[in-house]
Design a protein around this motif. Structure first.
Motif, PDB file in Angstrom:
ATOM      1  N   LEU A  14       0.872  -1.169   0.000  1.00 52.09           N
ATOM      2  CA  LEU A  14       0.000   0.000   0.000  1.00 52.09           C
ATOM      3  C   LEU A  14       0.917   1.229   0.000  1.00 52.09           C
ATOM      4  CD1 LEU A  14      -3.084   0.381   0.044  1.00 52.09           C
ATOM      5  CD2 LEU A  14      -2.982   0.310   2.530  1.00 52.09           C
ATOM      6  N   LEU A  15       1.148   1.798  -1.175  1.00 51.24           N
ATOM      7  CA  LEU A  15       2.096   2.904  -1.320  1.00 51.24           C
ATOM      8  C   LEU A  15       1.447   4.225  -0.909  1.00 51.24           C
ATOM      9  CD1 LEU A  15       3.511   2.017  -4.868  1.00 51.24           C
ATOM     10  CD2 LEU A  15       4.322   1.227  -2.632  1.00 51.24           C
ATOM     11  N   TYR A  44       7.209   9.304   1.604  1.00 50.94           N
ATOM     12  CA  TYR A  44       6.300   9.056   0.480  1.00 50.94           C
ATOM     13  C   TYR A  44       6.972   8.091  -0.497  1.00 50.94           C
ATOM     14  CZ  TYR A  44       2.822  12.651   1.622  1.00 50.94           C
ATOM     15  OH  TYR A  44       1.820  13.370   2.208  1.00 50.94           O
ATOM     16  N   ASP A  45       6.152   7.256  -1.135  1.00 56.48           N
ATOM     17  CA  ASP A  45       6.675   6.337  -2.153  1.00 56.48           C
ATOM     18  C   ASP A  45       6.641   6.951  -3.536  1.00 56.48           C
ATOM     19  OD1 ASP A  45       7.002   3.833  -0.506  1.00 56.48           O
ATOM     20  OD2 ASP A  45       4.886   4.279  -0.115  1.00 56.48           O
ATOM     21  N   PHE A  46       5.686   7.851  -3.785  1.00 55.42           N
ATOM     22  CA  PHE A  46       5.598   8.451  -5.116  1.00 55.42           C
ATOM     23  C   PHE A  46       5.094   9.883  -5.050  1.00 55.42           C
ATOM     24  CE2 PHE A  46       1.432   6.460  -4.491  1.00 55.42           C
ATOM     25  CZ  PHE A  46       0.550   7.408  -4.965  1.00 55.42           C
ATOM     26  N   LEU A  47       5.403  10.626  -6.107  1.00 55.11           N
ATOM     27  CA  LEU A  47       5.006  12.035  -6.207  1.00 55.11           C
ATOM     28  C   LEU A  47       4.851  12.370  -7.692  1.00 55.11           C
ATOM     29  CD1 LEU A  47       4.745  14.858  -4.750  1.00 55.11           C
ATOM     30  CD2 LEU A  47       7.187  15.166  -5.207  1.00 55.11           C
ATOM     31  N   ALA A  48       3.840  13.187  -8.019  1.00 55.17           N
ATOM     32  CA  ALA A  48       3.726  13.726  -9.382  1.00 55.17           C
ATOM     33  C   ALA A  48       4.020  15.218  -9.305  1.00 55.17           C
ATOM     34  CB  ALA A  48       2.324  13.480  -9.934  1.00 55.17           C
ATOM     35  N   LEU A  49       4.946  15.696 -10.132  1.00 54.54           N
ATOM     36  CA  LEU A  49       5.251  17.133 -10.198  1.00 54.54           C
ATOM     37  C   LEU A  49       4.371  17.717 -11.297  1.00 54.54           C
ATOM     38  CD1 LEU A  49       9.134  16.878  -9.868  1.00 54.54           C
ATOM     39  CD2 LEU A  49       7.500  17.503  -8.077  1.00 54.54           C
ATOM     40  N   THR A  50       3.211  18.242 -10.851  1.00 53.96           N
ATOM     41  CA  THR A  50       2.164  18.608 -11.813  1.00 53.96           C
ATOM     42  C   THR A  50       2.118  20.114 -12.015  1.00 53.96           C
ATOM     43  OG1 THR A  50       0.644  18.589  -9.960  1.00 53.96           O
ATOM     44  CG2 THR A  50       0.704  16.606 -11.318  1.00 53.96           C
ATOM     45  N   PHE A 204      -3.054  12.854   1.071  1.00 51.41           N
ATOM     46  CA  PHE A 204      -2.340  11.850   0.274  1.00 51.41           C
ATOM     47  C   PHE A 204      -3.256  10.694  -0.062  1.00 51.41           C
ATOM     48  CE2 PHE A 204      -1.645  11.070   4.798  1.00 51.41           C
ATOM     49  CZ  PHE A 204      -1.949   9.735   4.940  1.00 51.41           C
ATOM     50  N   ILE A 205      -2.780   9.810  -0.914  1.00 50.71           N
ATOM     51  CA  ILE A 205      -3.507   8.567  -1.178  1.00 50.71           C
ATOM     52  C   ILE A 205      -2.604   7.391  -0.845  1.00 50.71           C
ATOM     53  CG2 ILE A 205      -5.221   9.366  -2.836  1.00 50.71           C
ATOM     54  CD1 ILE A 205      -3.354   8.561  -5.100  1.00 50.71           C
ATOM     55  N   ARG A 206      -3.253   6.285  -0.485  1.00 50.65           N
ATOM     56  CA  ARG A 206      -2.546   5.014  -0.268  1.00 50.65           C
ATOM     57  C   ARG A 206      -3.039   4.080  -1.357  1.00 50.65           C
ATOM     58  NH1 ARG A 206      -0.334   3.986   4.852  1.00 50.65           N
ATOM     59  NH2 ARG A 206       0.764   2.402   3.652  1.00 50.65           N
ATOM     60  N   VAL A 207      -2.110   3.657  -2.214  1.00 49.51           N
ATOM     61  CA  VAL A 207      -2.470   2.930  -3.437  1.00 49.51           C
ATOM     62  C   VAL A 207      -1.923   1.504  -3.384  1.00 49.51           C
ATOM     63  CG1 VAL A 207      -2.313   2.965  -5.954  1.00 49.51           C
ATOM     64  CG2 VAL A 207      -2.284   5.113  -4.692  1.00 49.51           C
ATOM     65  N   ARG A 208      -2.758   0.539  -3.732  1.00 46.21           N
ATOM     66  CA  ARG A 208      -2.347  -0.870  -3.740  1.00 46.21           C
ATOM     67  C   ARG A 208      -1.672  -1.144  -5.075  1.00 46.21           C
ATOM     68  NH1 ARG A 208      -2.199  -4.043   0.581  1.00 46.21           N
ATOM     69  NH2 ARG A 208      -4.268  -3.300   1.206  1.00 46.21           N
ATOM     70  N   ALA A 209      -0.340  -1.004  -5.115  1.00 43.58           N
ATOM     71  CA  ALA A 209       0.360  -1.087  -6.405  1.00 43.58           C
ATOM     72  C   ALA A 209       1.827  -1.403  -6.196  1.00 43.58           C
ATOM     73  CB  ALA A 209       0.232   0.244  -7.141  1.00 43.58           C
ATOM     74  N   GLU A 210       2.474  -1.816  -7.293  1.00 43.53           N
ATOM     75  CA  GLU A 210       3.928  -1.937  -7.301  1.00 43.53           C
ATOM     76  C   GLU A 210       4.513  -0.538  -7.500  1.00 43.53           C
ATOM     77  OE1 GLU A 210       5.117  -4.716  -6.508  1.00 43.53           O
ATOM     78  OE2 GLU A 210       3.399  -6.028  -6.870  1.00 43.53           O
ATOM     79  N   ARG A 211       5.836  -0.427  -7.274  1.00 48.83           N
ATOM     80  CA  ARG A 211       6.479   0.893  -7.320  1.00 48.83           C
ATOM     81  C   ARG A 211       6.836   1.309  -8.742  1.00 48.83           C
ATOM     82  NH1 ARG A 211       8.559   2.742  -2.404  1.00 48.83           N
ATOM     83  NH2 ARG A 211      10.119   3.874  -3.559  1.00 48.83           N
ATOM     84  N   THR A 212       5.848   1.351  -9.634  1.00 45.97           N
ATOM     85  CA  THR A 212       6.070   1.881 -10.985  1.00 45.97           C
ATOM     86  C   THR A 212       4.886   2.768 -11.339  1.00 45.97           C
ATOM     87  OG1 THR A 212       4.871   0.099 -12.122  1.00 45.97           O
ATOM     88  CG2 THR A 212       7.229  -0.253 -11.744  1.00 45.97           C
ATOM     89  N   GLY A 223      -9.747   2.040  -8.737  1.00 45.43           N
ATOM     90  CA  GLY A 223     -10.156   2.501  -7.404  1.00 45.43           C
ATOM     91  C   GLY A 223      -9.463   1.744  -6.296  1.00 45.43           C
ATOM     92  N   ALA A 224      -8.271   1.189  -6.580  1.00 49.11           N
ATOM     93  CA  ALA A 224      -7.556   0.388  -5.579  1.00 49.11           C
ATOM     94  C   ALA A 224      -6.700   1.296  -4.696  1.00 49.11           C
ATOM     95  CB  ALA A 224      -6.712  -0.676  -6.265  1.00 49.11           C
ATOM     96  N   PHE A 225      -7.357   2.200  -3.995  1.00 53.25           N
ATOM     97  CA  PHE A 225      -6.647   3.154  -3.136  1.00 53.25           C
ATOM     98  C   PHE A 225      -7.655   3.810  -2.186  1.00 53.25           C
ATOM     99  CE2 PHE A 225      -8.322   5.676  -6.595  1.00 53.25           C
ATOM    100  CZ  PHE A 225      -8.651   6.888  -6.027  1.00 53.25           C
ATOM    101  N   TYR A 226      -7.128   4.471  -1.154  1.00 56.35           N
ATOM    102  CA  TYR A 226      -7.998   5.335  -0.353  1.00 56.35           C
ATOM    103  C   TYR A 226      -7.287   6.656  -0.102  1.00 56.35           C
ATOM    104  CZ  TYR A 226      -5.447   4.084   3.993  1.00 56.35           C
ATOM    105  OH  TYR A 226      -4.500   3.911   4.973  1.00 56.35           O
TER     106      TYR A 226
END
Ligand SMILES: [Zn+2]
Ligand SMILES: [Zn+2]
Length: 313
Positions: A14-15, A44-50, A204-212, A223-226
């Protein structure tokens, strides 16, 4: 039989991440490197620079190991008076996995008389293999109808830290239930949209995913996140017609669907709650609040999907 909301179950981690952030690449104060180092220091595991109207794939702090989800923020002006716009995040996979945008590709502000005229913008995002996310509807002066006018969007912001701190807006999942009640399948995300360092690290969100990026994107589609500002949600599921949430200790647990009274449980150190959805409702979701007022939101369970699963042989 138990049917879990898509964020729960499965072996993927859960990233933790934020999909909305500004830097000196547009109107933000921190450099992209400083923003990345800050989020990395908060684990944090991931970030988008938007940044506004300029696409980014690049990691400005590769030594952190943080995943950069490719993205940007686009905007569309609607007739005034006052602030009346549509802001959309565009987040996508790696370039080699079919992302049609280029590093540093620039875009113009667009405008139109109605929200429907923004449909080609959504199409452009989709055709580049990206996912559109409807941003801060209250700050933008939107109505629920304007969100619903854009048919190919299945993600919207339900918390935006910048708008909360500066304007007291976009802090209560505005319009989400109205959109859901119309039959639309819409997932809710919390973001920071920080333009300054002190705005970062709250939504933030917690996403059920691999680190890509592509795995994170695929999870966003399902919708695999909260979404959260602090509390943790461990499970949300339907069992024998009842919705059940399990969470870290909180003071309020609330089930929501539109146009029926909500069921609130108030107390100290609450760790779970259950409710039978009211007849005729098409979805159920839950939100919690800890003793410091920090919230977390599950994504909805769509009851037609549960019934489909339950009638399978
Ligand atoms: Zn915006
Ligand atoms: Zn923004």
């Amino acid at each position: 039989m138990i049917v879990h909301q898509a964020a729960f179950g499965g072996r993927r981690p859960l990233l933790k991440g934020n999909l909305h952030c500004h830097t000196t690449r547009s109107d933000g104060l921190p450099s992209p490197e400083t923003a990345m180092l800050q989020y990395a220091s908060m684990h944090y595991d991931f970030l988008a620079l938007t940044d506004h109207r300029i696409y980014n794939y690049r990691s400005y702090a590769p030594e952190t190991g943080m995943v950069v989800v490719p993205g940007m923020e686009l905007d569309f002006s609607l007739p005034g008076p006052g602030c009346h716009v549509i802001h959309l995040l565009s987040v996508g996979p790696e370039e080699e996995k079919g992302n049609g945008f280029r590093q540093d590709q620039k875009f113009e502000t667009m405008e139109g008389a109605t929200a429907e005229e923004a449909i080609p913008l959504v199409k452009q995002i989709r055709e580049a293999g990206n996912l559109p996310i409807f941003c801060h509807p209250e700050w933008s002066g939107n109505t629920a109808e304007e969100i619903m006018a854009l048919p190919d969007i299945s993600l919207m912001e339900i918390w935006n830290t910048g708008c909360v701190q500066e304007n007291g807006l976009d802090n209560r999942a505005a319009y989400w239930d109205e959109v859901l009640c119309s039959g639309r399948k819409m997932y809710g995300i919390a973001t920071d949209d920080g333009h300054q360092l002190w705005q970062n690290g709250q939504g933030f969100i917690r996403v059920r995913a691999e680190r890509t990026p592509s795995s994170i994107l695929e999870a966003l589609r399902r919708g695999a996140f909260y979404a959260s500002c602090g509390p943790e949600i461990y499970d949300f599921y339907m069992e024998d017609g009842k919705a059940v949430i399990i969470c870290s200790p909180v003071s309020v647990i609330r089930f929501r669907h539109f146009r029926v009274p909500y069921v609130d449980l108030h107390g100290k150190g609450l760790r779970g709650h259950m409710m039978v959805p009211v007849e005729g409702t098409n979805y159920i979701r839950a939100e919690v609040e800890d003793e410091n007022g920090r919230r977390a939101w599950t994504n909805p369970i769509f009851l037609d999907e549960v019934q489909d699963t339950e009638t399978e042989p």
